[in-house]
Design an enzyme around this catalytic site. Structure first.
Site, PDB file in Angstrom:
ATOM      1  N   SER A 132     -13.319  -9.757   2.934  1.00  0.00           N
ATOM      2  CA  SER A 132     -12.972 -10.354   1.641  1.00  0.00           C
ATOM      3  C   SER A 132     -14.114 -11.186   1.059  1.00  0.00           C
ATOM      4  O   SER A 132     -14.894 -11.798   1.795  1.00  0.00           O
ATOM      5  CB  SER A 132     -11.759 -11.265   1.787  1.00  0.00           C
ATOM      6  OG  SER A 132     -10.691 -10.556   2.348  1.00  0.00           O
ATOM      7  N   SER A 164     -11.489 -15.442   8.915  1.00  0.00           N
ATOM      8  CA  SER A 164     -10.744 -16.210   9.924  1.00  0.00           C
ATOM      9  C   SER A 164     -11.575 -16.427  11.192  1.00  0.00           C
ATOM     10  O   SER A 164     -12.228 -15.497  11.672  1.00  0.00           O
ATOM     11  CB  SER A 164      -9.465 -15.474  10.328  1.00  0.00           C
ATOM     12  OG  SER A 164      -8.650 -15.257   9.219  1.00  0.00           O
ATOM     13  N   GLU A 247      -1.994   2.597  17.001  1.00  0.00           N
ATOM     14  CA  GLU A 247      -0.575   2.205  16.937  1.00  0.00           C
ATOM     15  C   GLU A 247      -0.397   1.080  15.914  1.00  0.00           C
ATOM     16  O   GLU A 247      -0.968   0.006  16.055  1.00  0.00           O
ATOM     17  CB  GLU A 247      -0.131   1.743  18.327  1.00  0.00           C
ATOM     18  CG  GLU A 247       1.381   1.671  18.484  1.00  0.00           C
ATOM     19  CD  GLU A 247       1.998   0.433  17.863  1.00  0.00           C
ATOM     20  OE1 GLU A 247       2.880   0.613  16.998  1.00  0.00           O
ATOM     21  OE2 GLU A 247       1.607  -0.678  18.200  1.00  0.00           O
ATOM     22  N   THR A 370      -1.520  -7.976   0.452  1.00  0.00           N
ATOM     23  CA  THR A 370      -0.413  -8.786  -0.076  1.00  0.00           C
ATOM     24  C   THR A 370       0.863  -7.949  -0.245  1.00  0.00           C
ATOM     25  O   THR A 370       0.813  -6.716  -0.286  1.00  0.00           O
ATOM     26  CB  THR A 370      -0.765  -9.406  -1.448  1.00  0.00           C
ATOM     27  OG1 THR A 370      -0.870  -8.344  -2.410  1.00  0.00           O
ATOM     28  CG2 THR A 370      -2.063 -10.183  -1.406  1.00  0.00           C
ATOM     29  N   GLU A 372       2.559  -7.593  -2.890  1.00  0.00           N
ATOM     30  CA  GLU A 372       2.507  -6.811  -4.134  1.00  0.00           C
ATOM     31  C   GLU A 372       1.759  -5.500  -3.895  1.00  0.00           C
ATOM     32  O   GLU A 372       2.160  -4.444  -4.386  1.00  0.00           O
ATOM     33  CB  GLU A 372       1.809  -7.609  -5.250  1.00  0.00           C
ATOM     34  CG  GLU A 372       2.601  -8.782  -5.785  1.00  0.00           C
ATOM     35  CD  GLU A 372       2.566  -9.995  -4.849  1.00  0.00           C
ATOM     36  OE1 GLU A 372       1.736 -10.020  -3.913  1.00  0.00           O
ATOM     37  OE2 GLU A 372       3.393 -10.913  -5.043  1.00  0.00           O
TER      38      GLU A 372
HETATM   39  C1  LIG Z   1      -4.300 -16.272   6.748  1.00  0.00           C
HETATM   40  C2  LIG Z   1      -5.289 -15.312   6.167  1.00  0.00           C
HETATM   41  C3  LIG Z   1      -6.274 -14.791   6.970  1.00  0.00           C
HETATM   42  C4  LIG Z   1      -7.234 -13.917   6.426  1.00  0.00           C
HETATM   43  N1  LIG Z   1      -8.237 -13.468   7.241  1.00  0.00           N
HETATM   44  C5  LIG Z   1      -9.206 -12.681   6.712  1.00  0.00           C
HETATM   45  C6  LIG Z   1     -10.308 -12.272   7.534  1.00  0.00           C
HETATM   46  O1  LIG Z   1     -10.421 -12.629   8.709  1.00  0.00           O
HETATM   47  N2  LIG Z   1     -11.271 -11.529   6.964  1.00  0.00           N
HETATM   48  C7  LIG Z   1     -11.206 -11.105   5.679  1.00  0.00           C
HETATM   49  O2  LIG Z   1     -12.097 -10.381   5.258  1.00  0.00           O
HETATM   50  N3  LIG Z   1     -10.180 -11.475   4.874  1.00  0.00           N
HETATM   51  C8  LIG Z   1      -9.185 -12.260   5.362  1.00  0.00           C
HETATM   52  N4  LIG Z   1      -8.132 -12.676   4.563  1.00  0.00           N
HETATM   53  C9  LIG Z   1      -8.158 -12.321   3.147  1.00  0.00           C
HETATM   54  C10 LIG Z   1      -7.060 -11.348   2.737  1.00  0.00           C
HETATM   55  O3  LIG Z   1      -7.363 -10.049   3.154  1.00  0.00           O
HETATM   56  C11 LIG Z   1      -6.952 -11.465   1.195  1.00  0.00           C
HETATM   57  O4  LIG Z   1      -6.514 -12.771   0.913  1.00  0.00           O
HETATM   58  C12 LIG Z   1      -6.000 -10.473   0.639  1.00  0.00           C
HETATM   59  O5  LIG Z   1      -6.481  -9.173   0.770  1.00  0.00           O
HETATM   60  C13 LIG Z   1      -5.730 -10.766  -0.868  1.00  0.00           C
HETATM   61  O6  LIG Z   1      -6.922 -10.860  -1.564  1.00  0.00           O
HETATM   62  P1  LIG Z   1      -7.236 -12.135  -2.484  1.00  0.00           P
HETATM   63  O7  LIG Z   1      -6.938 -13.373  -1.714  1.00  0.00           O
HETATM   64  O8  LIG Z   1      -8.615 -11.959  -3.026  1.00  0.00           O
HETATM   65  O9  LIG Z   1      -6.191 -12.073  -3.665  1.00  0.00           O
HETATM   66  P2  LIG Z   1      -6.277 -11.174  -4.968  1.00  0.00           P
HETATM   67  O10 LIG Z   1      -6.606  -9.766  -4.576  1.00  0.00           O
HETATM   68  O11 LIG Z   1      -7.164 -11.851  -5.960  1.00  0.00           O
HETATM   69  O12 LIG Z   1      -4.784 -11.222  -5.455  1.00  0.00           O
HETATM   70  C14 LIG Z   1      -4.258 -12.285  -6.257  1.00  0.00           C
HETATM   71  C15 LIG Z   1      -2.830 -11.940  -6.626  1.00  0.00           C
HETATM   72  O13 LIG Z   1      -2.821 -10.731  -7.402  1.00  0.00           O
HETATM   73  C16 LIG Z   1      -1.985  -9.750  -6.790  1.00  0.00           C
HETATM   74  N5  LIG Z   1      -2.566  -8.417  -6.931  1.00  0.00           N
HETATM   75  C17 LIG Z   1      -3.852  -8.053  -6.673  1.00  0.00           C
HETATM   76  N6  LIG Z   1      -4.003  -6.721  -6.857  1.00  0.00           N
HETATM   77  C18 LIG Z   1      -2.794  -6.223  -7.201  1.00  0.00           C
HETATM   78  C19 LIG Z   1      -2.296  -4.926  -7.510  1.00  0.00           C
HETATM   79  N7  LIG Z   1      -3.099  -3.844  -7.473  1.00  0.00           N
HETATM   80  N8  LIG Z   1      -0.979  -4.796  -7.820  1.00  0.00           N
HETATM   81  C20 LIG Z   1      -0.160  -5.871  -7.864  1.00  0.00           C
HETATM   82  N9  LIG Z   1      -0.578  -7.140  -7.591  1.00  0.00           N
HETATM   83  C21 LIG Z   1      -1.871  -7.311  -7.255  1.00  0.00           C
HETATM   84  C22 LIG Z   1      -1.916 -10.136  -5.330  1.00  0.00           C
HETATM   85  O14 LIG Z   1      -0.736  -9.654  -4.713  1.00  0.00           O
HETATM   86  C23 LIG Z   1      -1.936 -11.662  -5.408  1.00  0.00           C
HETATM   87  O15 LIG Z   1      -0.654 -12.158  -5.649  1.00  0.00           O
HETATM   88  C24 LIG Z   1      -7.164 -13.542   5.060  1.00  0.00           C
HETATM   89  C25 LIG Z   1      -6.137 -14.059   4.250  1.00  0.00           C
HETATM   90  C26 LIG Z   1      -5.221 -14.935   4.788  1.00  0.00           C
HETATM   91  C27 LIG Z   1      -4.157 -15.495   3.891  1.00  0.00           C
END
Ligand SMILES: Cc1cc2nc3c(=O)[nH]c(=O)nc-3n(C[C@H](O)[C@H](O)[C@H](O)COP(=O)(O)OP(=O)(O)OC[C@H]3O[C@@H](n4cnc5c(N)ncnc54)[C@H](O)[C@@H]3O)c2cc1C
Length: 388
Positions: A132, A164, A247, A370, A372
């Site tokens: 990310s 993380s 799995e 997420t 969504e």
């Molecule tokens: C506890 C935790 C641990 C994590 N660990 C890691 C890690 O180790 N390494 C790593 O690389 N990442 C990690 N992540 C990141 C995680 O993969 C991202 O937070 C996640 O993929 C969402 O991306 P974003 O935060 O950029 O939100 P965004 O993609 O910006 O989303 C913002 C909002 O828009 C919505 N949205 C986005 N796109 C769509 C769509 N196409 N349709 C409908 N709604 C949409 C989302 O559901 C959300 O509500 C971690 C996240 C958390 C919370």
């Protein structure tokens, strides 16, 4: 499908159960530990349990035997994960065993396999996941961290976020853009790198539950040897996608939410608050049983050679959202004490465990895709609905 174990599965289940009973450290079996992410280097108990599992040959359950894995079938992996979850101990593989190792086995050169796989099994290389970025989460293919080839190295500049445990890991796998002009999925490469290298800075991000596992990582002219590019240049997206091909029933999460509910019922009984909450508890009990059945269904599908797709999204969505429902109910039903964290003068319940469920249930509907996004997958791939 038939939910009963076959004779071999029952024997394997008994074997795993006996192993856990005999070997899992008691302090590690405390229920609330399950909610914690213990991939770091610092946790001594975790390391001890990891060594025990490795000695038993079960650390890399799904790796082929020739690379030091156990070569377990999908159903054997499923049964093992279910038994570990029921006993409240995590499988201690970490991202190296679960994610990077299988990727290297599939896409790495012989040199990469020889150099990078053994330290994962020995627990020396502990990996963080650098996917990310501030502008690339759900839309992962939008990664902007730039990697430019210079001689035998790539030079990396840019930023990752939500990495993380990066402060307690010593290696990282990541996606970087190696072609600025290509369509976004086709200009990405997959790299591994030690974290302690010049130009790579890691900073923790405090979270609302008082944890500091989440990190930002900054790359300022970081040199990564081309030897550490896994797969072909610009094919990193496809390399990353294959990492998930083992799995993936989500059984551990489904069992976890079931046990959380049983824990809530126990606390409510002790607090004399069962009356008035019975109907909601029964609804949640049915739902946690459904989550487990859904996980069985995905495992069964894989066992028959199928590749779960929207079905895995269904389990992830249902279990994580249910986790939130159970956690919210816990805090509501137990009253104000349920919302107190550790260190609240003894008024907290179960050492603040209930409040931790609550704060832990929120990121689980974001991490790993997420809710969504899961709904989008189910809508388009499962129901054949048009894209919104
Ligand atoms: C506890 C935790 C641990 C994590 N660990 C890691 C890690 O180790 N390494 C790593 O690389 N990442 C990690 N992540 C990141 C995680 O993969 C991202 O937070 C996640 O993929 C969402 O991306 P974003 O935060 O950029 O939100 P965004 O993609 O910006 O989303 C913002 C909002 O828009 C919505 N949205 C986005 N796109 C769509 C769509 N196409 N349709 C409908 N709604 C949409 C989302 O559901 C959300 O509500 C971690 C996240 C958390 C919370």
């Amino acid at each position: 499908m038939d939910f009963r174990d076959t004779e071999e599965e029952a024997a394997w289940r008994a074997e795993v159960r006996a192993f856990v009973e005999a070997e899992a450290p008691e302090e590690y079996r405390v229920f609330h530990r399950q909610a914690q992410d213990s991939y770091g280097l610092g946790d001594v108990t975790y390391q001890r349990w990891r060594t025990t599992v490795a000695r038993r040959g079960l650390l890399a359950a799904h790796w082929p035997k020739e690379y030091g894995g156990a070569g377990l079938s999908v159903m054997q992996q499923f049964v093992m994960k279910e038994e570990l979850a029921l006993a409240c101990v995590p499988h201690p593989g970490g991202r190296g065993v679960e994610m990077v190792g299988p990727t290297i086995i599939l896409h790495g050169t012989d040199t990469q396999k020889a150099e990078l796989l053994p330290p994962i099994l020995r627990g020396e290389h502990i990996y963080a996941q650098g996917f990310s970025e501030p502008g690339a989460g759900s839309d992962l293919a939008a990664v902007q961290l730039r990697a430019v080839r210079q001689g035998d190295d790539y030079v990396l500049n840019g930023q990752k976020i939500w990495t993380s445990n990066a402060t307690t890991c010593n290696w990282m796998f990541l996606l970087a853009r190696t072609d600025q002009e290509a369509p976004k999925h086709r200009g990405i490469s997959y790299f591994v790198t030690p974290i302690d290298v010049p130009g790579l800075t890691v900073r923790s991000i405090p979270d609302m539950a008082g944890g500091d596992e989440l990190c930002e990582t900054f790359f300022d002219d970081v040199r990564v040897p081309a030897l550490y590019r896994i797969g072909e240049e610009n094919r990193g997206w496809y390399v990353a996608m294959t990492t998930l091909d083992f799995e993936r029933s989500g059984i551990a999460g489904a069992v976890g939410v079931h046990l959380t509910l049983l824990d809530l019922i126990k606390e409510l009984r002790q607090a004399g608050r069962l009356r008035g909450n019975q109907n909601s508890l029964v609804d949640l009990y049915v739902a946690t049983s459904v989550a487990r059945q859904m996980a069985y269904h995905v495992a069964d599908q894989q066992n028959r050679g199928g590749v779960p797709n929207y079905e895995a999204s269904m389990v992830k969505l249902f279990s994580s959202e249910l986790g939130r429902r159970v956690a919210t109910s816990s805090v509501t039903m137990l009253g104000m004490a349920g919302a107190l964290l550790t260190g609240s003068g003894g008024r907290e319940i179960g050492g603040g465990r209930i409040a931790r469920y609550y704060s832990g249930s929120i990121p689980s509907t974001i991490a790993g895709g997420t809710s969504e996004v899961q709904r989008g997958i189910i809508a388009t791939r499962g129901l054949g609905l048009p894209r919104g």
